[in-house]
Write an enzyme that holds these catalytic residues in place. Structure first.
Site, PDB file in Angstrom:
ATOM      1  N   CYS A  21      -5.760   1.680  -2.663  1.00  0.00           N
ATOM      2  CA  CYS A  21      -4.946   2.906  -2.719  1.00  0.00           C
ATOM      3  C   CYS A  21      -4.074   3.001  -3.982  1.00  0.00           C
ATOM      4  O   CYS A  21      -3.443   4.032  -4.219  1.00  0.00           O
ATOM      5  CB  CYS A  21      -4.074   3.027  -1.471  1.00  0.00           C
TER       6      CYS A  21
ATOM      7  N   CYS B 123      -2.268  -3.007  -3.676  1.00  0.00           N
ATOM      8  CA  CYS B 123      -3.581  -2.810  -3.065  1.00  0.00           C
ATOM      9  C   CYS B 123      -4.524  -2.201  -4.108  1.00  0.00           C
ATOM     10  O   CYS B 123      -4.150  -1.264  -4.805  1.00  0.00           O
ATOM     11  CB  CYS B 123      -3.438  -1.873  -1.873  1.00  0.00           C
TER      12      CYS B 123
ATOM     13  N   CYS C 214      -2.849   4.919   2.546  1.00  0.00           N
ATOM     14  CA  CYS C 214      -4.000   4.032   2.263  1.00  0.00           C
ATOM     15  C   CYS C 214      -5.048   4.135   3.370  1.00  0.00           C
ATOM     16  O   CYS C 214      -4.722   4.193   4.556  1.00  0.00           O
ATOM     17  CB  CYS C 214      -3.545   2.579   2.127  1.00  0.00           C
TER      18      CYS C 214
ATOM     19  N   CYS D 155       0.830  -1.211   0.000  1.00  0.00           N
ATOM     20  CA  CYS D 155       0.000   0.000   0.000  1.00  0.00           C
ATOM     21  C   CYS D 155       0.858   1.253   0.000  1.00  0.00           C
ATOM     22  O   CYS D 155       2.030   1.225   0.346  1.00  0.00           O
ATOM     23  CB  CYS D 155      -0.843   0.057   1.277  1.00  0.00           C
TER      24      CYS D 155
HETATM   25 ZN   LIG Z   1      -3.852   0.229   0.171  1.00  0.00          ZN
END
Ligand SMILES: [Zn+2]
Length: 272
Positions: free
Chosen positions: A70, A67, A40, A36
């Site tokens: 994000c 991810c 995030c 991330c």
């Molecule tokens: Zn994330």
């Protein structure tokens, strides 16, 4: 990871979802196999399940997946687009927002927000500072006021005179090395480095990083110079504090950060 960032700093930035650290490292979560951005919005994992890695490619090499919330891989792309746009803006006829955004493959409105978030100023404000720099440089070379106006890309003298306040004196006085002017100057710490600020009774006439007496003397040999003048310093401290509060992203290359910071100072000073 950026050598300047240790685990504690990274964890604190991650814990408070600090966007200023996006692009400076990624957060790999061992229990989920996902990486991330520091900002995030997802729930924070336990500290012992987290690794901080340099960037997306390091995370992928270690077997992690990006991810979907994000989109950590977009950070590098965003930053590259802003850097590329800044170079496109340094032209006698800089592209308007629509063209600029198209050149870096973003939607105009989104790109405008992104540019402002990363640099602290709009593309138009950066272009104004680049143009003013070109005009100041031409005046300094002795090109004469009319030639300087057109070489810098103002198109019409009226546009130049509308922005000439940022010279802090008449263009002629500037071209003549500050003849007849009294200039107070000081050096203050600012987020992108030590900053020299100089002003006349009419306004700021010079912002320059990593500069000192040599710079002011070379630019304004005909002016009366007041080093570390108290009134100038008080003004400068207020201005720098305001700019520091809206400074852009620390992961941008230093020359661009400094250029953007000067643009921000000019924008703030113009609305003082
Ligand atoms: Zn994330």
């Amino acid at each position: 990871m950026d050598a300047a960032i240790d685990f504690e700093t990274a964890w604190d930035a991650f814990a408070r979802r600090d966007r200023a650290f996006d692009g400076r490292f990624v957060v790999a979560v061992r229990t989920t196999g996902i990486y991330c951005k520091p900002s995030c919005a997802a729930r924070r994992p336990r500290r012992e399940h987290v690794d901080f890695l340099a960037d997306s490619s390091a995370a992928r090499a270690a077997g992690y997946r990006a991810c979907r919330r994000c989109l950590p891989d977009s950070v590098a792309r965003d930053r590259a687009a802003v850097i590329r746009a800044a170079t496109l803006l340094d032209a006698a006829e800089p592209p308007a927002l629509t063209m600029l955004a198209a050149a870096v493959d973003y939607a105009p409105h989104h790109f405008h927000r992104l540019f402002r978030r990363l640099t602290g100023v709009t593309p138009a404000a950066l272009a104004r500072t680049l143009r003013a720099d070109r005009a100041a440089e031409a005046l300094r070379r002795g090109d004469g006021v009319t030639a300087a106006i057109y070489k810098a890309g103002y198109g019409a003298p009226s546009r130049f005179y509308a922005e000439a306040a940022r010279l802090g004196m008449t263009p002629r006085a500037f071209a003549e090395g500050g003849a007849g002017e009294t200039i107070g100057w000081t050096v203050l710490p600012a987020p992108p480095g030590a900053l020299l600020l100089a002003r006349t009774a009419r306004g700021w006439c010079r912002f320059a990083f990593e500069a000192g007496a040599d710079d002011v003397v070379a630019l304004f040999p005909a002016a009366t110079l007041l080093a570390e003048d108290a009134a100038t310093r008080a003004h400068a401290e207020r201005l720098v504090a305001r700019a520091a509060a809206t400074d852009g992203d620390a992961s941008l290359p230093l020359p661009l950060r400094r250029l953007a910071f000067r643009a921000l100072l000019h924008e703030l000073a113009a609305h003082d």
